[in-house]
Design a protein around this motif. Structure first.
Motif, PDB file in Angstrom:
ATOM      1  N   ARG A  69      -4.572   3.045 -10.927  1.00 11.37           N
ATOM      2  CA  ARG A  69      -3.123   3.129 -11.130  1.00 11.37           C
ATOM      3  C   ARG A  69      -2.389   3.106  -9.800  1.00 11.37           C
ATOM      4  O   ARG A  69      -1.432   2.372  -9.605  1.00 11.37           O
ATOM      5  N   ARG A  70      -2.844   3.954  -8.894  1.00  8.78           N
ATOM      6  CA  ARG A  70      -2.163   4.083  -7.596  1.00  8.78           C
ATOM      7  C   ARG A  70      -2.316   2.811  -6.764  1.00  8.78           C
ATOM      8  O   ARG A  70      -1.364   2.355  -6.134  1.00  8.78           O
ATOM      9  N   ALA A  71      -3.507   2.238  -6.754  1.00  2.90           N
ATOM     10  CA  ALA A  71      -3.750   1.030  -5.954  1.00  2.90           C
ATOM     11  C   ALA A  71      -2.947  -0.159  -6.463  1.00  2.90           C
ATOM     12  O   ALA A  71      -2.568  -1.029  -5.672  1.00  2.90           O
ATOM     13  N   LEU A  72      -2.670  -0.210  -7.756  1.00  8.19           N
ATOM     14  CA  LEU A  72      -1.932  -1.329  -8.335  1.00  8.19           C
ATOM     15  C   LEU A  72      -0.453  -1.041  -8.539  1.00  8.19           C
ATOM     16  O   LEU A  72       0.291  -1.902  -8.997  1.00  8.19           O
ATOM     17  N   ALA A  73      -0.019   0.160  -8.204  1.00 11.23           N
ATOM     18  CA  ALA A  73       1.377   0.528  -8.419  1.00 11.23           C
ATOM     19  C   ALA A  73       2.307  -0.389  -7.629  1.00 11.23           C
ATOM     20  O   ALA A  73       2.061  -0.667  -6.455  1.00 11.23           O
ATOM     21  N   PRO A  74       3.368  -0.860  -8.257  1.00 13.25           N
ATOM     22  CA  PRO A  74       4.289  -1.779  -7.582  1.00 13.25           C
ATOM     23  C   PRO A  74       4.914  -1.182  -6.321  1.00 13.25           C
ATOM     24  O   PRO A  74       5.223  -1.909  -5.386  1.00 13.25           O
ATOM     25  N   GLU A  75       5.099   0.130  -6.298  1.00 17.87           N
ATOM     26  CA  GLU A  75       5.732   0.751  -5.126  1.00 17.87           C
ATOM     27  C   GLU A  75       4.764   0.944  -3.957  1.00 17.87           C
ATOM     28  O   GLU A  75       5.178   1.258  -2.852  1.00 17.87           O
ATOM     29  N   ARG A  76       3.480   0.757  -4.200  1.00 19.04           N
ATOM     30  CA  ARG A  76       2.496   0.892  -3.125  1.00 19.04           C
ATOM     31  C   ARG A  76       2.661  -0.275  -2.162  1.00 19.04           C
ATOM     32  O   ARG A  76       2.830  -1.416  -2.585  1.00 19.04           O
ATOM     33  N   PRO A  77       2.598  -0.018  -0.868  1.00 10.84           N
ATOM     34  CA  PRO A  77       2.690  -1.131   0.084  1.00 10.84           C
ATOM     35  C   PRO A  77       1.575  -2.152  -0.164  1.00 10.84           C
ATOM     36  O   PRO A  77       0.438  -1.777  -0.452  1.00 10.84           O
ATOM     37  N   GLN A  78       1.929  -3.410  -0.084  1.00 10.50           N
ATOM     38  CA  GLN A  78       0.943  -4.470  -0.249  1.00 10.50           C
ATOM     39  C   GLN A  78      -0.020  -4.423   0.928  1.00 10.50           C
ATOM     40  O   GLN A  78       0.391  -4.205   2.066  1.00 10.50           O
ATOM     41  N   ALA A  79      -1.281  -4.621   0.657  1.00  7.26           N
ATOM     42  CA  ALA A  79      -2.282  -4.567   1.714  1.00  7.26           C
ATOM     43  C   ALA A  79      -3.122  -5.845   1.720  1.00  7.26           C
ATOM     44  O   ALA A  79      -3.269  -6.506   0.691  1.00  7.26           O
ATOM     45  N   ALA A  80      -3.659  -6.148   2.857  1.00  3.24           N
ATOM     46  CA  ALA A  80      -4.536  -7.316   2.989  1.00  3.24           C
ATOM     47  C   ALA A  80      -5.851  -7.064   2.270  1.00  3.24           C
ATOM     48  O   ALA A  80      -6.316  -5.925   2.185  1.00  3.24           O
ATOM     49  N   VAL A  81      -6.453  -8.112   1.753  1.00  4.76           N
ATOM     50  CA  VAL A  81      -7.787  -8.032   1.188  1.00  4.76           C
ATOM     51  C   VAL A  81      -8.758  -8.179   2.352  1.00  4.76           C
ATOM     52  O   VAL A  81      -8.694  -9.152   3.103  1.00  4.76           O
ATOM     53  N   VAL A  82      -9.621  -7.212   2.509  1.00  2.90           N
ATOM     54  CA  VAL A  82     -10.580  -7.219   3.622  1.00  2.90           C
ATOM     55  C   VAL A  82     -11.704  -8.184   3.250  1.00  2.90           C
ATOM     56  O   VAL A  82     -12.715  -7.791   2.688  1.00  2.90           O
ATOM     57  N   SER A  83     -11.489  -9.459   3.562  1.00  5.78           N
ATOM     58  CA  SER A  83     -12.435 -10.476   3.095  1.00  5.78           C
ATOM     59  C   SER A  83     -12.967 -11.393   4.188  1.00  5.78           C
ATOM     60  O   SER A  83     -13.983 -12.027   3.997  1.00  5.78           O
ATOM     61  N   GLU A  84     -12.270 -11.486   5.294  1.00  4.94           N
ATOM     62  CA  GLU A  84     -12.699 -12.405   6.351  1.00  4.94           C
ATOM     63  C   GLU A  84     -13.017 -11.621   7.624  1.00  4.94           C
ATOM     64  O   GLU A  84     -12.504 -11.923   8.700  1.00  4.94           O
ATOM     65  N   ILE A  85     -13.883 -10.636   7.496  1.00  3.43           N
ATOM     66  CA  ILE A  85     -14.222  -9.751   8.611  1.00  3.43           C
ATOM     67  C   ILE A  85     -14.864 -10.518   9.766  1.00  3.43           C
ATOM     68  O   ILE A  85     -14.694 -10.157  10.928  1.00  3.43           O
ATOM     69  N   ALA A  86     -15.570 -11.583   9.454  1.00  4.57           N
ATOM     70  CA  ALA A  86     -16.237 -12.372  10.499  1.00  4.57           C
ATOM     71  C   ALA A  86     -15.248 -12.954  11.504  1.00  4.57           C
ATOM     72  O   ALA A  86     -15.630 -13.311  12.623  1.00  4.57           O
ATOM     73  N   TYR A  87     -13.981 -13.028  11.152  1.00  6.06           N
ATOM     74  CA  TYR A  87     -12.945 -13.533  12.052  1.00  6.06           C
ATOM     75  C   TYR A  87     -12.770 -12.621  13.263  1.00  6.06           C
ATOM     76  O   TYR A  87     -12.374 -13.071  14.329  1.00  6.06           O
TER      77      TYR A  87
END
Length: 168
Positions: A69-87
């Protein structure tokens, strides 16, 4: 953006958040530092969501629902998906991997505790935690995040569909 780190310029990233390229570089040294700061913030937000869920859930299943609920809440700041760590350079990659490595076991422990308590069916806690992270990191559209949060948390937690987009 949905294009990933390598295909996104600092100027494009700046425009996306309503800043100039110069304004972005006032706060970060280079593109790698920008990615590092975004990933670090994403890991910190997730850790905060897990702490909040642990403090406010009545049992392990409710804690997981509260995390979603908290992670998907509209008022939560948008965050990057940690997916390209090799960069990232080795040193910065190690920091992000360490931060992320604390979050996965924290969610896994909630799943394991729920299995022991009988509120969550027997499953692979690691895979389940990874699936939940895949769900909560995917939404970049506020209306869809709100709808997802309402729907996912209404489910009896027998399973979730996984989807998402990389936001670098």
């Amino acid at each position: 953006t949905a294009r990933g780190i390598a295909a996104t310029s600092a100027n494009q990233a700046a425009k996306r958040v309503g800043l100039t390229r110069a304004a972005v570089y006032y706060y970060v040294k280079d593109s790698e530092d920008l990615v590092f700061q975004c990933y670090l913030r994403a890991c910190q937000l997730t850790a905060d969501d897990l702490v909040h869920a642990h403090e406010h859930g009545t049992d392990d299943l409710e804690r997981i629902k509260e995390f979603v609920r908290r992670a998907l809440a509209p008022e939560r700041p948008q965050a990057a998906v940690v997916s390209e760590i090799a960069y990232l350079s080795d040193a910065k990659r190690a920091v992000i991997e360490a931060e992320h490595a604390r979050n996965i076991p924290a969610l896994e422990s909630l799943v394991r505790a729920g299995i022991r308590a009988g509120t969550i069916r027997d499953c692979d806690a690691h895979v389940t935690a990874q699936a939940i992270f895949g769900i909560v990191q995917g939404g970049i559209h506020e209306d869809l995040r709100r709808e997802s949060a309402a729907y996912i948390t209404s489910l009896p937690f027998d399973g979730f569909a996984i989807g998402g987009v990389s936001v670098g």
